[in-house]
Design an enzyme around this catalytic site. Structure first.
Site, short mmCIF file in Angstrom:
data_model
loop_
_atom_site.label_atom_id
_atom_site.label_comp_id
_atom_site.label_asym_id
_atom_site.label_seq_id
_atom_site.Cartn_x
_atom_site.Cartn_y
_atom_site.Cartn_z
N ASN A 121 -17.25 26.40 -24.93
CA ASN A 121 -17.91 25.38 -24.09
C ASN A 121 -17.60 25.58 -22.61
O ASN A 121 -16.53 26.05 -22.25
CB ASN A 121 -17.44 23.98 -24.51
CG ASN A 121 -17.85 23.63 -25.93
OD1 ASN A 121 -18.86 24.12 -26.42
ND2 ASN A 121 -17.03 22.82 -26.58
N HIS B 138 -39.44 22.99 -12.39
CA HIS B 138 -39.55 22.09 -13.55
C HIS B 138 -38.92 22.68 -14.81
O HIS B 138 -39.35 22.37 -15.93
CB HIS B 138 -41.03 21.75 -13.85
CG HIS B 138 -41.83 21.35 -12.65
ND1 HIS B 138 -41.99 20.05 -12.24
CD2 HIS B 138 -42.51 22.10 -11.74
CE1 HIS B 138 -42.75 20.00 -11.16
NE2 HIS B 138 -43.07 21.23 -10.82
N LYS C 238 -8.35 4.12 2.18
CA LYS C 238 -7.55 5.33 1.94
C LYS C 238 -7.68 5.91 0.54
O LYS C 238 -7.81 7.12 0.38
CB LYS C 238 -6.07 5.04 2.26
CG LYS C 238 -5.79 5.12 3.77
CD LYS C 238 -4.43 4.62 4.16
CE LYS C 238 -4.35 3.12 4.23
NZ LYS C 238 -5.32 2.50 5.17
N ASN D 46 -2.16 -1.21 13.46
CA ASN D 46 -3.60 -1.01 13.43
C ASN D 46 -4.01 0.33 14.04
O ASN D 46 -4.83 1.05 13.49
CB ASN D 46 -4.31 -2.15 14.19
CG ASN D 46 -4.06 -3.49 13.55
OD1 ASN D 46 -3.50 -3.56 12.44
ND2 ASN D 46 -4.44 -4.57 14.22
N GLU E 246 -19.04 21.22 -16.75
CA GLU E 246 -19.36 19.83 -17.08
C GLU E 246 -18.49 18.86 -16.28
O GLU E 246 -18.96 17.81 -15.82
CB GLU E 246 -19.17 19.59 -18.58
CG GLU E 246 -20.20 20.35 -19.40
CD GLU E 246 -19.96 20.24 -20.89
OE1 GLU E 246 -20.93 20.36 -21.64
OE2 GLU E 246 -18.80 20.07 -21.31
N SER F 200 -13.72 24.19 -29.52
CA SER F 200 -13.91 22.93 -30.21
C SER F 200 -12.80 22.76 -31.24
O SER F 200 -12.34 23.73 -31.83
CB SER F 200 -15.27 22.91 -30.91
OG SER F 200 -15.24 21.98 -31.99
N LYS G 242 -17.25 27.64 -31.37
CA LYS G 242 -17.73 27.09 -30.10
C LYS G 242 -17.01 27.65 -28.88
O LYS G 242 -15.83 27.92 -28.89
CB LYS G 242 -17.55 25.55 -30.09
CG LYS G 242 -18.52 24.80 -30.95
CD LYS G 242 -19.95 24.79 -30.43
CE LYS G 242 -20.12 24.08 -29.12
NZ LYS G 242 -20.36 22.66 -29.27
N TYR H 22 -9.54 -5.13 13.64
CA TYR H 22 -8.95 -4.76 12.35
C TYR H 22 -9.03 -5.91 11.36
O TYR H 22 -8.79 -7.07 11.72
CB TYR H 22 -7.47 -4.33 12.53
CG TYR H 22 -6.81 -3.99 11.21
CD1 TYR H 22 -7.01 -2.73 10.64
CD2 TYR H 22 -6.05 -4.92 10.51
CE1 TYR H 22 -6.44 -2.42 9.40
CE2 TYR H 22 -5.49 -4.61 9.28
CZ TYR H 22 -5.68 -3.36 8.74
OH TYR H 22 -5.14 -3.05 7.52
N GLN I 185 -7.70 -1.56 4.52
CA GLN I 185 -6.68 -0.85 3.74
C GLN I 185 -7.32 -0.14 2.54
O GLN I 185 -6.75 0.80 2.00
CB GLN I 185 -5.62 -1.86 3.27
CG GLN I 185 -4.50 -1.26 2.45
CD GLN I 185 -3.31 -2.20 2.33
OE1 GLN I 185 -2.69 -2.56 3.33
NE2 GLN I 185 -3.01 -2.63 1.12
N SER J 116 0.83 -1.22 0.00
CA SER J 116 0.00 0.00 0.00
C SER J 116 0.86 1.26 0.00
O SER J 116 0.35 2.37 0.00
CB SER J 116 -0.92 0.02 1.23
OG SER J 116 -0.15 -0.02 2.43
N1 ARG Z 1 -1.55 -0.95 5.32
C1 ARG Z 1 -2.44 -1.25 6.38
C2 ARG Z 1 -3.75 -0.49 6.21
O1 ARG Z 1 -3.77 0.45 5.50
C3 ARG Z 1 -1.83 -0.85 7.68
C4 ARG Z 1 -2.27 -1.67 8.83
C5 ARG Z 1 -1.85 -3.08 8.62
N2 ARG Z 1 -2.06 -3.86 9.78
C6 ARG Z 1 -1.92 -5.16 9.73
N3 ARG Z 1 -2.07 -5.80 10.82
N4 ARG Z 1 -1.63 -5.76 8.63
O2 ARG Z 1 -4.77 -0.83 6.79
#
Ligand code: ARG
Length: 466
Positions: free
Chosen positions: A284, A155, A324, A109, A289, A276, A282, A316, A321, A22
């Site tokens: 726009n 309307h 995010k 965690n 949009e 355009s 044009k 957890y 994960q 991650s």
């Molecule tokens: N990359 C993990 C997340 O975003 C961090 C926490 C991971 N904890 C674990 N016990 N694997 O949630």
């Protein structure tokens, strides 16, 4: 480097590592992770688990690491599973074995939940400033058009005349609620998960309250299991951004309409419009949009996180994960959309003559006739009927309401007299609307002053140090 190699024989499979990593998106939490580490180091020292000398070396190394992260001298690599792993590697490189003491009493965690709260609380303030800027641009335009008549619609049909300033402020009010929602969200998000450990708290004599204060939270979590399971703050944040996206899409849609040939109410500044590739004439409203289109991904982020959380057992789970990227994407999206919309609104030209001319079209003053009759004592039900007959009379002959002759008025209803013509002007209809929140110039001026005060309050919340 891994944080969990001891009980495993051999390294992880390539496929696992690639799914699990991650760090390419959570690296933006690095500064917050280091701030949490500094606070944690201090309570480890208070608990006698680091000597004063170790603490000062630890804090100095964390400061250096923060500077290296900021300058790019220290970078995460894909071999670092996540931001926490990468930063522990960086700390070990600076401190050797002492760096390994920091993880006592803390788990990824509680760390990741803390980092994300810190990150979102900071960025919610930047987001609030972006919203306030857009609301400010709308308010400034509204100030120019407190008394500009426009055809109010329901309307998408002409309904009753309104002032264009009132219309623009009707787009500010949802933004004020978005700002209020962010502040309300922030109050609930100001709770620190650190001290929860992996899930059960810690047997070490740590001080979660002190850590919380150090990091600008109001308190530490009431329940260590909830502390690492709770992602309400992400879901709520994404609701706020999804609803904001919906508000921006409605504003965007109106600008698209207003700038069409059919409406012709507004002309965009060249710098905030596009052309355009084939049709040289044009111009726009692409910003409007895109604002309308981006609502899709903002809503999608909320749905993704709610769906990910649904049915998850405590505490957890690695599913989390997935919280995010939608949150980061919502911020990144709005960081692009808000300034563009703000510039587009601030620089647009409102065609007051076109608006004023369109205001009475479509018998939009018919309600004035009905209200006139009501003031004479006619029941509204009957007044509505009589006015309907007047409108039908006009429609059949191509007349406007005020063009009906005295005899024809009486023929339509004995209650209709020439005095009715006095209410049949857009200006009188607007001036008559004085009650709080209505569209008349006086009420709009009052609304404008209140909006400016609320915007100043929101800005102050977003920049408390200034
Ligand atoms: N990359 C993990 C997340 O975003 C961090 C926490 C991971 N904890 C674990 N016990 N694997 O949630």
């Amino acid at each position: 480097m891994k944080l969990w190699g001891g009980r495993f024989e051999g390294g992880p499979a390539e496929a696992l590592a690639r799914l699990s990593v991650s760090v390419h998106f959570d690296w933006r939490l690095a500064a917050y992770d280091i701030a949490g580490s500094k606070a944690h180091a201090k309570v480890l020292a208070d608990a006698g688990l680091l000597t004063p000398e170790e603490l000062s070396r630890m804090l100095a190394a964390l400061d250096e690491l923060a500077a290296d992260v900021e300058s790019g001298a220290f970078q995460a690599t894909p071999a670092d599973e996540d931001v926490h792993t990468a930063l522990e590697r960086g700390l070990l490189e600076k401190l050797g074995p002492l760096g390994g003491k920091l993880r006592a009493g803390r788990s990824r965690n509680d760390q990741v939940a803390t980092d994300l709260r810190l990150y979102l609380r900071d960025h919610a303030r930047l987001l609030a400033l972006g919203i306030a800027d857009l609301a400010g641009a709308l308010t400034e335009q509204a100030g120019q058009h407190v008394a500009t008549p426009a055809p109010g619609m329901t309307h998408v049909q002409h309904a009753q005349p309104v002032t264009f300033g009132h219309w623009l402020l009707a787009h500010v009010q949802p933004l004020l609620r978005d700002l209020d929602r962010l502040r309300d969200w922030d109050r609930r998000t100001a709770v620190s998960p650190l001290g929860a450990g992996a899930l059960a708290g810690s047997s070490l004599p740590l001080d979660p309250e002190r850590v919380a204060k150090e990091l600008g939270f109001t308190s530490s979590a009431a329940n260590s299991m909830d502390a690492v399971s709770d992602r309400d703050f992400v879901a709520e944040f994404l609701f706020v951004t999804a609803l904001l996206g919906v508000h921006l899409s409605r504003l965007g849609e109106e600008v698209v309409l207003w700038t069409s040939q059919e409406f012709g109410w507004v002309e965009l500044d060249d710098a905030f419009a596009t052309g355009s590739s084939i049709m040289p004439q044009k111009k726009n409203a692409d910003i409007a949009e895109l604002a309308r289109g981006k609502a899709g991904r903002l809503i999608g982020g909320l749905v993704a996180v709610l769906t990910m959380l649904k049915g998850l057992p405590l505490t957890y789970d690695r599913d989390m994960q997935e919280d995010k990227e939608p949150a980061f994407d919502a911020l990144d999206t709005l960081e692009l959309v808000l300034p563009a919309l703000t510039g587009m609104i601030a620089t647009m030209t409102v065609k007051t003559e076109v608006l004023a001319k369109a205001a009475p079209i479509g018998f939009s003053l018919a309600t004035e006739v009905a209200d006139y009759l009501v003031r004479k004592g006619v029941a509204f039900r009957d007044a509505h009927e009589i006015t309907g007959r007047l409108v039908a009379f006009c429609a059949a002959r191509g007349l406007e309401l005020h063009e009906v002759g005295d005899d024809d008025l009486v023929a339509i209803s004995a209650e209709l007299d020439p005095g009715v013509r006095e209410v049949l002007s857009v200006d009188s209809a607007l001036a008559a609307r004085k009650t709080p929140g209505s569209t008349g110039p006086l009420a709009v001026a009052e609304q404008l002053a209140n909006v400016e005060r609320e915007l100043a309050g929101a800005r102050q919340w977003a920049t408390p140090d200034q």
